[in-house]
Design a protein around this motif. Structure first.
Motif, PDB file in Angstrom:
ATOM      1  N   GLU A  69     -21.556  15.132 -56.810  1.00 44.97           N
ATOM      2  CA  GLU A  69     -22.499  14.634 -57.842  1.00 44.97           C
ATOM      3  C   GLU A  69     -23.035  15.848 -58.576  1.00 44.97           C
ATOM      4  N   GLU A  70     -23.342  16.829 -58.083  1.00 44.37           N
ATOM      5  CA  GLU A  70     -24.186  17.804 -58.759  1.00 44.37           C
ATOM      6  C   GLU A  70     -23.196  18.865 -59.410  1.00 44.37           C
ATOM      7  N   GLY A  71     -21.964  19.079 -58.731  1.00 44.97           N
ATOM      8  CA  GLY A  71     -21.389  20.215 -59.319  1.00 44.97           C
ATOM      9  C   GLY A  71     -21.407  21.229 -58.573  1.00 44.97           C
ATOM     10  N   GLN A  72     -20.635  22.594 -58.465  1.00 37.71           N
ATOM     11  CA  GLN A  72     -20.739  23.724 -57.895  1.00 37.71           C
ATOM     12  C   GLN A  72     -21.691  24.689 -58.403  1.00 37.71           C
TER      13      GLN A  72
ATOM     14  N   LYS B 117     -21.727  15.384 -45.869  1.00 38.93           N
ATOM     15  CA  LYS B 117     -22.983  15.406 -46.946  1.00 38.93           C
ATOM     16  C   LYS B 117     -23.204  16.238 -48.207  1.00 38.93           C
ATOM     17  N   ALA B 118     -22.664  17.615 -47.647  1.00 39.62           N
ATOM     18  CA  ALA B 118     -22.631  18.914 -48.669  1.00 39.62           C
ATOM     19  C   ALA B 118     -21.487  18.379 -49.663  1.00 39.62           C
ATOM     20  N   GLN B 119     -20.418  18.076 -49.323  1.00 32.86           N
ATOM     21  CA  GLN B 119     -19.247  17.745 -50.287  1.00 32.86           C
ATOM     22  C   GLN B 119     -19.715  16.533 -51.304  1.00 32.86           C
TER      23      GLN B 119
ATOM     24  N   GLN C 262     -24.807  29.438 -57.943  1.00 42.02           N
ATOM     25  CA  GLN C 262     -23.773  28.758 -56.917  1.00 42.02           C
ATOM     26  C   GLN C 262     -24.874  27.541 -56.368  1.00 42.02           C
ATOM     27  N   HIS C 263     -24.432  26.470 -56.335  1.00 36.73           N
ATOM     28  CA  HIS C 263     -25.088  25.425 -55.641  1.00 36.73           C
ATOM     29  C   HIS C 263     -25.619  25.680 -54.103  1.00 36.73           C
ATOM     30  N   PRO C 264     -26.687  25.572 -53.869  1.00 42.35           N
ATOM     31  CA  PRO C 264     -26.920  25.684 -52.380  1.00 42.35           C
ATOM     32  C   PRO C 264     -26.182  25.054 -51.492  1.00 42.35           C
ATOM     33  N   ALA C 265     -25.628  23.893 -51.794  1.00 42.77           N
ATOM     34  CA  ALA C 265     -25.009  22.895 -51.059  1.00 42.77           C
ATOM     35  C   ALA C 265     -23.630  23.688 -50.534  1.00 42.77           C
ATOM     36  N   THR C 266     -23.241  24.397 -51.406  1.00 47.05           N
ATOM     37  CA  THR C 266     -21.812  25.027 -51.257  1.00 47.05           C
ATOM     38  C   THR C 266     -21.992  26.084 -49.974  1.00 47.05           C
ATOM     39  N   LEU C 267     -23.029  26.503 -49.703  1.00 37.87           N
ATOM     40  CA  LEU C 267     -23.329  27.264 -48.389  1.00 37.87           C
ATOM     41  C   LEU C 267     -23.282  26.378 -47.350  1.00 37.87           C
ATOM     42  N   VAL C 268     -24.136  25.481 -47.654  1.00 39.03           N
ATOM     43  CA  VAL C 268     -24.069  24.609 -46.283  1.00 39.03           C
ATOM     44  C   VAL C 268     -22.511  23.914 -45.914  1.00 39.03           C
ATOM     45  N   LEU C 269     -21.636  23.709 -47.126  1.00 31.32           N
ATOM     46  CA  LEU C 269     -20.514  23.276 -46.925  1.00 31.32           C
ATOM     47  C   LEU C 269     -19.726  23.997 -46.347  1.00 31.32           C
ATOM     48  N   ARG C 270     -19.639  25.590 -46.538  1.00 28.33           N
ATOM     49  CA  ARG C 270     -18.810  26.630 -45.838  1.00 28.33           C
ATOM     50  C   ARG C 270     -19.383  26.932 -44.565  1.00 28.33           C
TER      51      ARG C 270
END
Length: 104
Positions: free
Chosen positions: A56-59, A49-51, A70-78
């Motif tokens: 779609e929105e970028g890093q 989901k994070a990927q 930094q996009h908050p989703a990058t933290l979820v991804l990590r």
């Protein structure tokens, strides 16, 4: 596959395929092993989901002050990737590059 080893319904189709392959290949049948596997595959779904969000929105996003962040989703991804890998490691699976699971 018995009822006790069926993939949890809340997992994505992709995670269910992983569940079935791992349970079949490694005979994960005890409750602790299934819990670790479910934890790993739930984290896998969160990672996917994070990927998708990042794709779609970028890093990088702008905050309310127009500063690049930094996009908050990058933290979820990590975090979800790390949790998935730790859980799989605790299962002590030996996934070699030539094995059926190593090529997925």
């Amino acid at each position: 596959m018995t009822n006790s080893t069926k993939a949890p319904k809340r997992l994505s189709a992709e995670a269910k395929r992983w569940w079935n392959a791992i349970v079949e290949e490694y005979e994960v049948s005890d409750s602790a092993g299934r819990l670790l596997l479910e934890n790993a595959l739930t984290a896998f779904d969160e990672m996917r989901k994070a990927q998708a969000i990042i794709a779609e929105e970028g890093q990088v996003v702008e905050d309310r002050f127009k500063q690049k962040r930094q996009h908050p989703a990058t933290l979820v991804l990590r975090d979800s990737r790390n949790l998935m890998l730790r859980s799989l490691k605790q299962l002590n699976l030996d996934i070699a590059p030539g094995s059926p699971l190593g090529s997925r």
